[in-house]
Design an enzyme around this catalytic site. Structure first.
Site, PDB file in Angstrom:
ATOM      1  N   GLU A   1      -8.024  -7.592 -47.805  1.00 53.61           N
ATOM      2  CA  GLU A   1      -7.206  -8.225 -46.730  1.00 53.61           C
ATOM      3  C   GLU A   1      -6.693  -9.655 -47.111  1.00 53.61           C
ATOM      4  O   GLU A   1      -6.435 -10.550 -46.395  1.00 53.61           O
ATOM      5  CB  GLU A   1      -8.114  -8.480 -45.410  1.00 53.61           C
TER       6      GLU A   1
ATOM      7  N   HIS B   1      -3.245   6.024  -3.083  1.00 52.12           N
ATOM      8  CA  HIS B   1      -4.205   7.067  -2.378  1.00 52.12           C
ATOM      9  C   HIS B   1      -3.369   8.217  -2.492  1.00 52.12           C
ATOM     10  O   HIS B   1      -2.207   8.409  -2.152  1.00 52.12           O
ATOM     11  CB  HIS B   1      -4.103   6.571  -1.161  1.00 52.12           C
TER      12      HIS B   1
ATOM     13  N   THR C   1       0.882  -1.192   0.191  1.00 53.20           N
ATOM     14  CA  THR C   1       0.055  -0.153  -0.004  1.00 53.20           C
ATOM     15  C   THR C   1       0.957   1.298   0.090  1.00 53.20           C
ATOM     16  O   THR C   1       2.120   1.501   0.341  1.00 53.20           O
ATOM     17  CB  THR C   1      -0.817  -0.047   1.045  1.00 53.20           C
TER      18      THR C   1
ATOM     19  N   HIS D   1     -14.634 -14.075 -46.428  1.00 52.72           N
ATOM     20  CA  HIS D   1     -15.479 -13.384 -45.846  1.00 52.72           C
ATOM     21  C   HIS D   1     -16.524 -12.410 -46.746  1.00 52.72           C
ATOM     22  O   HIS D   1     -17.605 -12.259 -46.552  1.00 52.72           O
ATOM     23  CB  HIS D   1     -14.591 -12.073 -45.178  1.00 52.72           C
TER      24      HIS D   1
END
Length: 435
Positions: free
Chosen positions: A415, A328, A236, A420
């Site tokens: 591509e 913090h 911490t 596709h």
């Protein structure tokens, strides 16, 4: 007791000189790997033997019986129960407001993309059990998961010799208050392995959260990808950014509050006021001597991870704070809101003299599971979002697909993935026109 770093007149990158605890997760992986593989192959038997080796406790079962949870709540100090209930209430107020609503976007007539937020099915929460007991971490972990809608919540914490080999009763009581009935008496890297792999007594989880020591952090890294994790939490740390309006006694008390977590905790003051620096040093000598855990506090404050940093100006102090990216960050200046507006990197920011980090640790409503070690420049603290996944639901009708078909075909050709484009063409009995 605490070192000074003078950055006045310096043009160096603050990241090269700022104090920070060493936290070599990669080195710890070598010790974690055989533990993880032992749990993979031998399950509960390995967990029982590892718990006896590391915690000095011989378990009959890793699962905590329901009657222990009930007993822990029944015997809990009423003042502690009231404090936990209020902490839970405030955390729910804050975290319930973090829920995300799904939304649907119409991209074109007949074509929509809907974004849904879906909670993970099951989470495992680690609660440390070393130098201190952390029922507050139960609250901070469980509440956001419940508010996210997670159905399966399991908690684990190391068994304690001082409590007859049981998990600390205050942790058990916190679980009972929150309605968590699945609790395990397992700590360290083996606890993360239990959650990631599953055993005869514990089903595997999707996400593991919660702070722990370096071996817990290393185990999270070892299983990252198989499970989601919140962060690899290190020691911490607190940074206080202050000008000459700050109260030295309050600043010193806040630095001590985080140093008492352990000797590797980091406490850093950044100020453009030499007078405040000297006054804080004097206060630390007085206050450390009378605090309960003075030995480990003094070690933390005197370590290389702590220090007082002098700057030319508050503006330079802001640059230092952003470079440090503290877990913090307290801002104790004449106008803390104006300063906070210039902070980009911090786990949580605490404004003004009446908002100490310890408030956030327990009952501000915010979450205290925060990124450490400078990770606040790219990561966030635990929240409802930790337990949600964004899922896109796409729906186009025939006309909407026809309107974009040529672009899809052309991009697939560019591509060199013609299949596709063919998948689009297959839906039409005509040639897709040029875009």
């Amino acid at each position: 007791m605490i070192s000074r770093i003078d950055l006045r007149g310096s043009t160096a990158d603050p990241r090269t000189v700022l104090p920070r605890a060493e936290f070599d997760v990669e080195a710890a992986l070598e010790k974690v790997r055989p533990i993880a593989e032992d749990v993979r192959h031998r399950g509960v038997t390995a967990l029982i033997e590892l718990t006896e080796r590391f915690d000095g406790v011989r378990l009959e079962s890793t699962r905590v019986p329901a009657e222990q949870l009930a007993e822990a709540l029944e015997t809990l100090d009423p003042k502690v129960r009231a404090a936990l209930e209020e902490s839970i209430r405030r955390a729910r107020i804050v975290h319930s407001d973090q829920r995300r609503e799904g939304h649907t976007t119409q991209v074109v007539p007949g074509g929509t993309v809907t974004h849904r937020w879906i909670p993970v099915d099951r989470v495992g929460m680690y609660v440390p059990g070393g130098l201190a007991v952390y029922p507050s971490s139960v609250v901070m972990s469980v509440v956001p998961a419940q508010e996210a809608g997670v159905q399966g919540i399991a908690v684990t914490s190391p068994p304690q010799k001082a409590f007859g080999g049981r998990v600390h009763p205050t942790i058990l009581a916190a679980c009972q208050l929150l309605g968590v009935t699945e609790v395990y008496a397992v700590g360290g890297a083996q606890a993360v392995a239990m959650f990631a792999l599953g055993t005869e007594e514990c089903e595997p989880v999707n996400v593991v959260t919660g702070p722990g020591n370096i071996y817990v952090a290393a185990a999270k890294r070892y299983f990252a990808g198989k499970i989601g994790i919140d962060s690899e939490a290190g020691p911490t740390e607190i940074m206080v950014l202050a000008d000459d309006t700050a109260d030295a006694a309050e600043v010193a008390a806040d630095l001590i509050s985080q140093a008492e977590h352990g000797p590797t905790s980091g406490s850093v003051l950044v100020t453009d006021s030499p007078e405040l620096a000297e006054a804080v040093e004097a206060e630390l000598k007085t206050q450390v001597a009378r605090t309960k855990h003075s030995e480990r506090v003094a070690e933390a404050l005197g370590g290389p991870q702590s220090g007082i940093i002098l700057t030319d100006s508050l503006e330079q102090g802001v640059a230092v704070a952003n470079a440090y990216a503290s877990e913090h960050l307290e801002i104790q200046t004449a106008d803390p809101h104006a300063v906070a507006a210039r902070i980009r990197n911090a786990g949580a920011i605490f404004l003004g003299r009446y908002t100490p980090v310890s408030l956030g640790d327990y009952a501000a409503g915010s979450n205290h599971v925060l990124p450490t070690g400078g990770c606040a420049c790219h990561s966030s603290g635990l929240s409802v979002q930790t337990f949600l996944r964004g899922v896109q639901v796409v729906e186009y009708d025939r006309d909407a697909l026809a309107g974009i078909a040529a672009h899809v075909v052309n991009l697939s050709t560019a591509e060199d993935l013609p299949g596709h484009g063919d998948a689009v063409k297959a839906r039409f009995d005509w040639t897709v026109p040029d875009a």
